[in-house]
Design an enzyme around this catalytic site. Sequence first.
Site, PDB file in Angstrom:
ATOM      1  N   GLY A  71     -10.807 -59.887 103.042  1.00 48.03           N
ATOM      2  CA  GLY A  71      -9.362 -59.718 103.168  1.00 48.03           C
ATOM      3  C   GLY A  71      -8.869 -60.040 104.572  1.00 48.03           C
ATOM      4  O   GLY A  71      -7.808 -60.638 104.738  1.00 48.03           O
ATOM      5  N   GLY A 200     -12.443 -58.906  97.573  1.00 50.07           N
ATOM      6  CA  GLY A 200     -13.353 -58.554  96.490  1.00 50.07           C
ATOM      7  C   GLY A 200     -13.811 -57.103  96.481  1.00 50.07           C
ATOM      8  O   GLY A 200     -13.797 -56.432  95.452  1.00 50.07           O
ATOM      9  N   THR A 237     -19.818 -73.918 103.055  1.00 51.15           N
ATOM     10  CA  THR A 237     -20.395 -73.917 101.715  1.00 51.15           C
ATOM     11  C   THR A 237     -20.019 -72.633 100.994  1.00 51.15           C
ATOM     12  O   THR A 237     -20.114 -71.540 101.561  1.00 51.15           O
ATOM     13  CB  THR A 237     -21.926 -74.065 101.802  1.00 51.15           C
ATOM     14  OG1 THR A 237     -22.207 -75.298 102.471  1.00 51.15           O
ATOM     15  CG2 THR A 237     -22.574 -74.068 100.423  1.00 51.15           C
ATOM     16  N   CYS A 325     -11.530 -41.502 115.027  1.00 50.97           N
ATOM     17  CA  CYS A 325     -12.030 -41.036 116.307  1.00 50.97           C
ATOM     18  C   CYS A 325     -12.495 -42.237 117.114  1.00 50.97           C
ATOM     19  O   CYS A 325     -13.563 -42.774 116.886  1.00 50.97           O
ATOM     20  CB  CYS A 325     -13.176 -40.064 116.100  1.00 50.97           C
ATOM     21  SG  CYS A 325     -13.631 -39.243 117.621  1.00 50.97           S
TER      22      CYS A 325
HETATM   23  C1  LIG Z   1      -9.441 -53.392 103.294  1.00 52.75           C
HETATM   24  C2  LIG Z   1      -8.137 -54.008 103.614  1.00 52.75           C
HETATM   25  C3  LIG Z   1      -8.051 -55.233 104.294  1.00 52.75           C
HETATM   26  C4  LIG Z   1      -9.259 -55.932 104.834  1.00 52.75           C
HETATM   27  O1  LIG Z   1     -10.088 -56.429 103.839  1.00 52.75           O
HETATM   28  P1  LIG Z   1     -11.623 -56.745 104.203  1.00 52.75           P
HETATM   29  O2  LIG Z   1     -12.137 -57.467 103.002  1.00 52.75           O
HETATM   30  O3  LIG Z   1     -12.293 -55.441 104.436  1.00 52.75           O
HETATM   31  O4  LIG Z   1     -11.611 -57.607 105.417  1.00 52.75           O
HETATM   32  C5  LIG Z   1      -6.805 -55.761 104.517  1.00 52.75           C
HETATM   33  N1  LIG Z   1      -5.706 -55.138 104.095  1.00 52.75           N
HETATM   34  C6  LIG Z   1      -5.734 -53.980 103.425  1.00 52.75           C
HETATM   35  C7  LIG Z   1      -4.460 -53.355 102.966  1.00 52.75           C
HETATM   36  C8  LIG Z   1      -6.952 -53.371 103.171  1.00 52.75           C
HETATM   37  O5  LIG Z   1      -6.968 -52.201 102.526  1.00 52.75           O
END
Ligand SMILES: *Cc1c(COP(=O)(O)O)cnc(C)c1O
Length: 404
Positions: A71, A200, A237, A325
């Site tokens: 994400g 994912g 890839t 923290c």
């Molecule tokens: C977890 C999260 C991300 C980051 O996703 P990752 O796959 O952990 O990099 C971004 N935005 C929100 C709202 C999330 O909850």
Amino acid sequence: MKRIYFDNNATTPIHPEVFDAMLPYLKDEFGNPSSIHWAGRNTRKVIDEAREKVARLLNCDVGEIIFTSCGSEGDNLAIKGLVESKRDKGNHIITTKVEHPAVLTTCKYLAKTGFDVTFLDVDNQGMLDLDQLKKAITPKTILITIMFANNETGVIFPIEEIGRIAKEHNITFHTDAVQGVGKVPIDVKKLNIDLLTLSGHKLYAPKGVGAIYVKRGVRLVPLIHGGHQERNRRGGTENTAGIVALGKACEIAHRDMEQEIKHLTALRDRLEKGLMGKIPHARLNGHPKNRIPNTANISFEFAEGESILLNLDMKGIAASSGSACTSGTLEPSHVLVAMGVSMEASHSSVRFSLGRGNTVEDVDYVLEVLPPIVEKMRSMSPLYSAATGGAANISFTESGSCSH
Ligand SMILES: *Cc1c(COP(=O)(O)O)cnc(C)c1O
């Protein structure tokens, strides 16, 4: 010991069907999808099939999905890729104060490199003021990036209205929908979304894979320059096993959504009602209705969030707190601070994020275990006895500041 997992907004376990679907691509089906020989052909085909499944969940075309590694990469690609491609049109970005760090930090970085960023406020229920959004728009605004649902409180933003406002002003609209995808229906066409991020491992696929939706016609400068993968928009890839897993997870989310929404809403409401009923001065953070079905963020004032978590952990319950923290100082959540939640209340907040594996028994176990934990911690707090009419020489104010 029981093991109860109430931290699904941090990450989810891999769904057994997803696990089965991805396994062949970690073993025998190892070919590079770009190879034209027998080893590559099938992996190319399954990647295309996965792309169709992701597209179906979002109601877009297959050509509008780019696979990423997570994400955070998706947010970076959508935001940096877009603003770089539109640099000649303007330099203003609008976002909110309550975004995930993947968006917030990206915007703060861009602010240091010549972009102007407006960080919109939220109200005490975590909701946006659309008039404030409209007023923030200037002729130089090139991107609005506002999350679909908040990871800490679960609050859902008015995405359709934001999409409409963006469209009226001819501004690209990105939404970080990592906490929305798979939990509630999302139709990118109906919602006027131009760019959307998903990940994912927040929807029962493994870590290391994500995707973004890029509306046809929206141009992005790649973050990772390299080969021709993902139509020249993301070199590298492909993570075939991860992509197959993500496709399967999206298919399952589509198939089971209605039922999961009912299941999670019932459990979440039982948990909230139970905790509010059994624990005095427990308070919900975030809009009571406008939320994804799995998230409850509750403050137990005069009990420290991190200590509650440690005590829950000793009973086998995994949840998370609204404070992190860092470097020895307990920093309150930027989300709760933006909502105007007092220091005291944000330090005592706990996030329960439920998932498809949870049961009524899990919820009832928390309802049995948590009240005595909070009570014990409060009994040791001089502030609590002061606020509830005990020791008279300590004063406590609503704002959370206290004087000894
Ligand atoms: C977890 C999260 C991300 C980051 O996703 P990752 O796959 O952990 O990099 C971004 N935005 C929100 C709202 C999330 O909850």
